[in-house]
Design a protein around this motif. Structure first.
Motif, short mmCIF file in Angstrom:
data_model
loop_
_atom_site.label_atom_id
_atom_site.label_comp_id
_atom_site.label_asym_id
_atom_site.label_seq_id
_atom_site.Cartn_x
_atom_site.Cartn_y
_atom_site.Cartn_z
N ALA A 1 0.83 -1.21 0.00
CA ALA A 1 0.00 0.00 0.00
C ALA A 1 0.87 1.26 0.00
CB ALA A 1 -0.93 0.00 1.21
N HIS A 2 0.34 2.32 -0.60
CA HIS A 2 1.01 3.62 -0.64
C HIS A 2 0.01 4.69 -0.22
CE1 HIS A 2 4.10 1.52 -2.99
NE2 HIS A 2 3.10 1.06 -3.73
N GLU A 3 0.47 5.66 0.57
CA GLU A 3 -0.43 6.70 1.06
C GLU A 3 0.23 8.07 0.94
OE1 GLU A 3 -2.09 6.04 4.93
OE2 GLU A 3 -2.32 3.86 4.62
N GLN A 4 -0.59 9.09 1.15
CA GLN A 4 -0.12 10.46 1.29
C GLN A 4 -0.49 10.93 2.69
OE1 GLN A 4 1.32 12.97 -0.69
NE2 GLN A 4 1.81 11.59 -2.39
N VAL A 5 0.52 11.31 3.48
CA VAL A 5 0.28 11.76 4.85
C VAL A 5 0.95 13.11 5.04
CG1 VAL A 5 0.62 11.26 7.30
CG2 VAL A 5 0.19 9.38 5.69
N SER A 6 0.17 14.12 5.38
CA SER A 6 0.70 15.48 5.58
C SER A 6 1.51 15.94 4.37
CB SER A 6 1.55 15.54 6.85
OG SER A 6 0.80 15.18 7.98
N GLY A 7 1.05 15.53 3.19
CA GLY A 7 1.71 15.95 1.96
C GLY A 7 2.92 15.12 1.58
N HIS A 8 3.18 14.04 2.31
CA HIS A 8 4.35 13.20 2.03
C HIS A 8 3.91 11.81 1.57
CE1 HIS A 8 6.91 16.19 3.95
NE2 HIS A 8 6.08 16.19 4.97
N ALA A 9 4.50 11.35 0.48
CA ALA A 9 4.23 10.00 -0.01
C ALA A 9 4.93 9.00 0.89
CB ALA A 9 4.72 9.85 -1.45
N CYS A 10 4.25 7.88 1.19
CA CYS A 10 4.86 6.88 2.07
C CYS A 10 4.41 5.48 1.67
CB CYS A 10 4.52 7.15 3.53
SG CYS A 10 2.75 7.19 3.93
N ALA B 1 1.28 -3.62 14.11
CA ALA B 1 1.25 -2.24 13.65
C ALA B 1 1.47 -2.17 12.15
CB ALA B 1 2.31 -1.40 14.37
N ASP B 2 1.09 -1.03 11.58
CA ASP B 2 1.45 -0.65 10.21
C ASP B 2 2.19 0.67 10.29
OD1 ASP B 2 0.18 -2.83 9.00
OD2 ASP B 2 -1.71 -1.76 8.79
N TYR B 3 3.36 0.73 9.66
CA TYR B 3 4.14 1.96 9.60
C TYR B 3 4.17 2.44 8.16
CZ TYR B 3 6.21 1.66 14.33
OH TYR B 3 6.42 1.64 15.68
N CYS B 4 3.80 3.70 7.95
CA CYS B 4 3.91 4.28 6.61
C CYS B 4 5.18 5.12 6.59
CB CYS B 4 2.68 5.13 6.28
SG CYS B 4 2.41 5.31 4.51
N MET B 5 6.14 4.67 5.78
CA MET B 5 7.48 5.25 5.79
C MET B 5 7.70 6.17 4.61
SD MET B 5 8.61 3.79 8.52
CE MET B 5 10.37 4.15 8.45
N ALA B 6 8.20 7.38 4.91
CA ALA B 6 8.51 8.38 3.89
C ALA B 6 10.02 8.56 3.81
CB ALA B 6 7.85 9.71 4.22
N ASP B 7 10.47 9.02 2.65
CA ASP B 7 11.89 9.31 2.46
C ASP B 7 12.27 10.48 3.37
OD1 ASP B 7 14.39 10.26 1.50
OD2 ASP B 7 13.95 9.48 -0.50
N ARG C 1 14.56 12.56 3.17
CA ARG C 1 14.88 13.77 2.42
C ARG C 1 13.64 14.59 2.13
NH1 ARG C 1 18.01 10.78 -2.33
NH2 ARG C 1 16.14 9.49 -2.00
N GLU C 2 12.51 13.91 1.94
CA GLU C 2 11.26 14.60 1.67
C GLU C 2 10.72 15.31 2.91
OE1 GLU C 2 9.94 14.90 -1.38
OE2 GLU C 2 11.74 13.84 -2.06
N LEU C 3 11.23 14.94 4.07
CA LEU C 3 10.82 15.59 5.31
C LEU C 3 11.70 16.79 5.64
CD1 LEU C 3 10.06 12.49 7.60
CD2 LEU C 3 8.51 13.75 6.10
N GLY C 4 12.68 17.05 4.78
CA GLY C 4 13.55 18.20 4.97
C GLY C 4 14.81 17.92 5.76
N LEU C 5 15.12 16.65 5.99
CA LEU C 5 16.34 16.32 6.72
C LEU C 5 17.56 16.47 5.82
CD1 LEU C 5 14.20 15.21 8.67
CD2 LEU C 5 15.73 13.30 9.13
N SER C 6 18.65 16.90 6.40
CA SER C 6 19.89 17.11 5.66
C SER C 6 20.63 15.80 5.45
CB SER C 6 20.79 18.08 6.43
OG SER C 6 21.26 17.48 7.62
N ALA C 7 21.65 15.86 4.61
CA ALA C 7 22.47 14.67 4.37
C ALA C 7 23.14 14.20 5.66
CB ALA C 7 23.52 14.96 3.30
#
Length: 221
Positions: free
Chosen positions: A101-110, A123-129, A131-137
């Motif tokens: 499954a794929h979802e959009q949560v708070s504007g982020h694809a997961c 549990a189900d965890y919806c995981m986003a990249d 980098r898309e959350l604004g984290l630096s390298a």
């Protein structure tokens, strides 16, 4: 190295249904800290978990009792050995797999991962990249370091959770908790901050005493 050493982030979650499991996930001074949702019915809300890659250990703080428990490689190997003697080759019976499954949560694809614990849907965890959350390298580099350490440390007690779910720098933006086949709580991403966090937030507070773990806590019923 200077950039990595100063990597910081804080992710706050809010319960959108029932009581969520995760309230805060943060990184400071190279350490990852997780705190349960304050209304969680499944975790002691006075506790926090700190993952310390530099010392290769997991520390659980009990703020109510001013105690901490340290899970290091030697201790967990002992736990694993005891569990094997008692007939539990996989003490946690932890299974993780993408459910497609794929979802959009708070504007982020997961992407959704299903977690089974002790043979039941946990549990189900919806995981986003990340980098898309604004984290630096540098944030992501430290996150991956913590994940690798968690895999090495917890793998002896059946923990493939870290590499299965958090591999590649993914972070949860939605967490759905189940008990008895029913949804009992949903947490979703509330905010992300990359402001500097005090090193004291991921340190054992002064005056806390160490509480040894009971290996029998991992023994089968």
């Amino acid at each position: 190295m200077t950039c990595v050493a100063h990597a910081d982030f804080r992710i706050d979650y809010s319960a959108t249904r029932g009581h969520g499991d995760l309230g805060v996930l943060s990184l400071a001074n190279g350490k990852l800290r997780a705190e349960p949702d304050r209304g969680s019915a499944h975790f002691d809300t006075s506790s926090s978990a700190i993952l310390d890659p530099a010392n290769a250990d997991l520390i659980v703080l009990d703020r109510a009792q001013h105690r901490y428990t340290r899970f290091d490689r030697e201790t967990l190997n002992q736990v694993s050995g005891l569990a094997s003697l008692l007939g539990a080759q996989d003490p946690l019976q932890l299974k993780v797999r993408p459910n497609g499954a794929h979802e959009q949560v708070s504007g982020h694809a997961c992407d959704v991962y299903r977690i089974d614990l002790f043979g039941e849907h946990y549990a189900d965890y919806c995981m986003a990249d990340a980098r898309e959350l604004g984290l630096s390298a540098s944030d992501i580099a430290q996150l991956k370091r913590g994940i690798d350490m968690a895999h090495d440390l917890l793998g002896c007690i059946g923990g493939n959770f870290a590499t299965s779910v958090f591999a590649g720098g993914g972070l949860p933006v939605k967490l759905v908790s189940y008990r008895g086949g029913k949804v009992i709580g949903i947490s979703e991403l509330k905010s992300v901050s990359t402001a500097k966090i005090s090193a004291s937030e991921v340190a054992i507070p002064g005056g806390y005493r160490e509480q040894p773990i009971d290996p029998l806590m991992f023994a089968p019923d």
